[in-house]
Design an enzyme around this catalytic site. Structure first.
Site, short mmCIF file in Angstrom:
data_model
loop_
_atom_site.label_atom_id
_atom_site.label_comp_id
_atom_site.label_asym_id
_atom_site.label_seq_id
_atom_site.Cartn_x
_atom_site.Cartn_y
_atom_site.Cartn_z
N ASP A 32 0.84 -1.20 0.00
CA ASP A 32 0.00 0.00 0.00
C ASP A 32 0.88 1.26 0.00
O ASP A 32 1.79 1.38 0.81
CB ASP A 32 -0.89 0.03 1.25
CG ASP A 32 -1.86 -1.15 1.30
OD1 ASP A 32 -1.66 -2.12 0.54
OD2 ASP A 32 -2.80 -1.08 2.09
N HIS A 88 -9.56 1.50 -0.87
CA HIS A 88 -9.61 2.96 -0.84
C HIS A 88 -9.95 3.53 -2.21
O HIS A 88 -10.62 4.57 -2.31
CB HIS A 88 -8.30 3.51 -0.30
CG HIS A 88 -8.15 3.32 1.18
ND1 HIS A 88 -8.55 4.26 2.10
CD2 HIS A 88 -7.68 2.27 1.89
CE1 HIS A 88 -8.32 3.80 3.33
NE2 HIS A 88 -7.79 2.59 3.22
#
Length: 247
Positions: A32, A88
């Site tokens: 990430d 996200h």
């Protein structure tokens, strides 16, 4: 957050994309990024990354909460940058397309509001880019079996057939599933290994031939980090079966 609504959104995404081996340069993998563009840029420079021939693969969650999330999103326009869809990115799409801003804001989207962006204007080019992200990749290697890539929990059957047969709820687990590190070892015999982001860890870890490389960029600068990996390093972690260690 309405998980059923998020799962329904996945119906329009490519479930699994297969890429040919990189015969010109090197492949790098990163967990990430969480909006840490400057940190990523430094890591690429340190690795002597060559955008003319190298490729960078990300486990999704490119954004949030880092204030340079917009700069990270711009990487989707680069031919050397590849990412699977992360939770996200899906929440950002949910906000822009359906107006569900609160969910995204609470999950780390404050950066956009703090920068006073006119979201539907300043981010108008982003939804089409996000819609091109697959839920998973299978990446061919020059001398070794292929490598799988997914944002969170990989499907039990990491194959074209497995992804075709998967329900939308199972696909959502590829974005938000957790606790893989604490479950029984799983081996994907058709693949060298499967790379996932998953829960943030102090160090990369392995369980069977699943490897987690999310080192907590979302926790920076107080904690966490961001590291680029090549296949050789990942294979070593698999062989050592390094355990998961939470922050």
């Amino acid at each position: 957050m309405n998980l059923e609504n998020l799962a329904q959104m996945l119906g329009s995404f490519t479930r699994l994309s297969r890429l040919e081996a990189n015969w010109r340069g090197k492949d790098y993998f990163v967990g990430d990024i969480a909006g840490q563009y400057s940190v990523l840029k430094h890591a690429l420079h340190k690795a002597q990354f060559d955008p003319r021939q190298d490729r960078l693969f990300c486990t999704g969650n490119l954004i949030d909460p880092g204030i340079e999330s917009r700069e990270v999103l711009n990487l989707l326009m680069q031919p050397w940058f590849f990412s699977v869809l992360g939770a996200h990115e899906l929440m950002l799409l949910d906000a822009l397309q359906r107006g569900h801003y609160l969910h995204w804001y609470m999950a780390g989207g404050q950066w956009a509001f703090n920068q006073n962006l006119e979201l539907k204007c300043d981010l108008v080019d982003i939804p089409p880019l996000l819609q091109t992200l697959p839920i998973a990749y299978i990446i061919e290697q020059r001398k070794y079996p292929p490598v799988g890539l997914v944002s969170a929990a990989p499907l039990k059957h990491f194959s074209e057939e497995g992804f075709i047969q998967a329900s939308l709820v199972q696909l959502l687990d590829c974005l938000i599933g957790c606790d893989i590190a604490n479950k029984k070892r799983r081996y994907y015999n058709e693949l060298d290994f499967v790379i996932q982001g998953g829960e943030a860890a102090r160090k990369s870890w392995a369980k069977g031939n699943i490897i987690g490389i999310n080192l907590g960029a979302a926790l920076m600068p107080q904690r966490g980090g961001l590291t680029l990996f090549k296949r050789k390093k990942l294979r070593k972690i698999i062989d050592q079966q390094l355990p998961y260690k939470a922050f």
